[in-house]
Design a protein around this motif. Structure first.
Motif, PDB file in Angstrom:
ATOM      1  N   ARG A   1     -39.562 107.959 129.111  1.00  0.00           N
ATOM      2  CA  ARG A   1     -39.877 108.948 128.062  1.00  0.00           C
ATOM      3  C   ARG A   1     -40.364 108.271 126.789  1.00  0.00           C
ATOM      4  O   ARG A   1     -41.304 108.730 126.136  1.00  0.00           O
TER       5      ARG A   1
ATOM      6  N   VAL B   1     -44.065 106.849 127.166  1.00  0.00           N
ATOM      7  CA  VAL B   1     -45.184 107.804 127.193  1.00  0.00           C
ATOM      8  C   VAL B   1     -45.358 108.355 125.784  1.00  0.00           C
ATOM      9  O   VAL B   1     -44.634 109.245 125.347  1.00  0.00           O
ATOM     10  N   THR B   2     -46.322 107.806 125.072  1.00  0.00           N
ATOM     11  CA  THR B   2     -46.466 108.110 123.642  1.00  0.00           C
ATOM     12  C   THR B   2     -47.293 109.354 123.357  1.00  0.00           C
ATOM     13  O   THR B   2     -47.249 109.888 122.253  1.00  0.00           O
ATOM     14  N   GLU B   3     -48.077 109.808 124.342  1.00  0.00           N
ATOM     15  CA  GLU B   3     -48.839 111.051 124.193  1.00  0.00           C
ATOM     16  C   GLU B   3     -48.503 111.968 125.355  1.00  0.00           C
ATOM     17  O   GLU B   3     -48.271 111.507 126.468  1.00  0.00           O
ATOM     18  N   PRO B   4     -48.462 113.273 125.125  1.00  0.00           N
ATOM     19  CA  PRO B   4     -48.117 114.199 126.210  1.00  0.00           C
ATOM     20  C   PRO B   4     -49.092 114.083 127.378  1.00  0.00           C
ATOM     21  O   PRO B   4     -50.261 113.747 127.201  1.00  0.00           O
TER      22      PRO B   4
ATOM     23  N   LEU C   1     -37.480 114.474 131.627  1.00  0.00           N
ATOM     24  CA  LEU C   1     -38.865 114.022 131.587  1.00  0.00           C
ATOM     25  C   LEU C   1     -39.855 115.154 131.328  1.00  0.00           C
ATOM     26  O   LEU C   1     -41.007 114.900 130.971  1.00  0.00           O
TER      27      LEU C   1
ATOM     28  N   ASP D   1     -40.039 116.858 128.931  1.00  0.00           N
ATOM     29  CA  ASP D   1     -40.418 116.772 127.515  1.00  0.00           C
ATOM     30  C   ASP D   1     -41.758 116.082 127.305  1.00  0.00           C
ATOM     31  O   ASP D   1     -42.419 116.315 126.283  1.00  0.00           O
ATOM     32  N   VAL D   2     -42.166 115.214 128.242  1.00  0.00           N
ATOM     33  CA  VAL D   2     -43.425 114.486 128.038  1.00  0.00           C
ATOM     34  C   VAL D   2     -44.634 115.310 128.468  1.00  0.00           C
ATOM     35  O   VAL D   2     -45.775 114.883 128.269  1.00  0.00           O
TER      36      VAL D   2
ATOM     37  N   ARG E   1     -47.201 118.402 128.172  1.00  0.00           N
ATOM     38  CA  ARG E   1     -47.706 119.255 127.094  1.00  0.00           C
ATOM     39  C   ARG E   1     -47.389 120.718 127.364  1.00  0.00           C
ATOM     40  O   ARG E   1     -47.167 121.136 128.504  1.00  0.00           O
TER      41      ARG E   1
END
Length: 289
Positions: free
Chosen positions: A178, A181-184, A202, A204-205, A207
């Motif tokens: 989590r 992964v810096t961008e959705p 996970l 949450d990652v 979009r």
């Protein structure tokens, strides 16, 4: 030798492929209504040697591959009956026996990415468990489609995942996925057993409006209705046109067929015993001759 009925063909088998589902059906814990006694090996390659009534567009002597109906007898035999609408011309760029390793796993990857995941060029996918056979097909297909691929892998498979074309590779044994992964992502694709709590976290990652897709049908696929994140569980479907397209990608050099081991049919019982004792790594094809 079985006799093909209307709409069927008989194949002289070159090879079948071992899948985890074969072990599950033999062990009695995968709820697929097989007819007993059952011959495993629903992925098969071979030569057409007899035609049933009404079969058109297929000739005796054709080299073919097929994803057979899982509930019927498979290709771990010298001959097998196949629905005519399940067979397609085999790749010509690899040995016929090796082609048995392609059908269901490549179809699973395609279905997960584009049918269930609805991925499009320019989007992003996070592939959990990318070091497996389906994962490497998924990476190749996604990259070819213009999708940015983030893949998790263990140290033993990091190089193979990178070679398949992943843009970013995360060692899940040392790194918090989590946080990494810096961008959705548009789609989270899970291909491996995972703790349900970790799986839910996970989401949450992904979009808003994205999707969580999983091949682990024995556990629930999480979603997030509050953000419009939908869940889809992959149950691989036969698709003759898609399989033919995958074969063409193999012959064009755009898709690599993985074969880790080749064993004679007489060693299939020991392979099932190995699978029952632990996970089989890579792809094993079972040679009929």
């Amino acid at each position: 030798q079985p006799t093909p009925g209307a709409g069927q063909v008989r194949l002289r088998v070159a090879a079948s492929a071992f899948n985890a589902a074969d072990n599950g059906m033999r062990g009695g814990f995968l709820p697929i209504p097989v007819q007993l006694p059952h011959v495993p090996g629903y992925d098969v390659s071979g030569i057409v040697d007899a035609l049933g009534d009404g079969v058109e567009g297929i000739a005796i002597g054709d080299a073919v591959v097929a994803f057979l109906p899982m509930e019927l007898d498979g290709g771990a035999a010298e001959y097998v009956i196949a629905p005519a609408d399940a067979v397609v011309a085999a790749p010509t760029s690899i040995p016929l026996a090796d082609a048995a390793a392609l059908p269901s796993v490549a179809l699973t990857a395609w279905q997960a990415l584009f049918d269930d995941g609805r991925l499009e060029a320019g989007q992003r996918v996070l592939v959990m468990g990318a070091g497996g056979v389906v994962g490497k097909y998924a990476i190749q297909l996604a990259v070819r489609a213009g999708v940015h691929v983030i893949a998790t892998a263990s140290p033993r498979s990091i190089e193979a995942v990178r070679a398949a074309g992943a843009h970013e590779v995360i060692d899940h044994t040392t790194t918090d996925v989590r946080a990494a992964v810096t961008e959705p992502v548009d789609v989270l694709l899970n291909l491996a057993p995972i703790d349900p709590k970790d799986f839910a976290a996970l989401v949450d990652v992904v979009r808003d409006g994205g999707a969580v897709v999983s091949t682990t049908a024995f556990m629930a696929t999480p979603d997030d209705e509050s953000r419009g994140v939908r869940a889809a569980t992959v149950f691989v479907l036969r698709n003759r046109e898609r399989l033919a397209e995958l074969v063409s990608l193999v012959d064009a050099g755009a898709l690599t067929v993985e074969v880790t081991r080749r064993i004679p049919l007489t060693e299939l019982p020991s392979l099932h015993a190995e699978a029952a004792a632990g996970r089989i790594s890579g792809k094993v094809v079972v040679l009929a001759g």
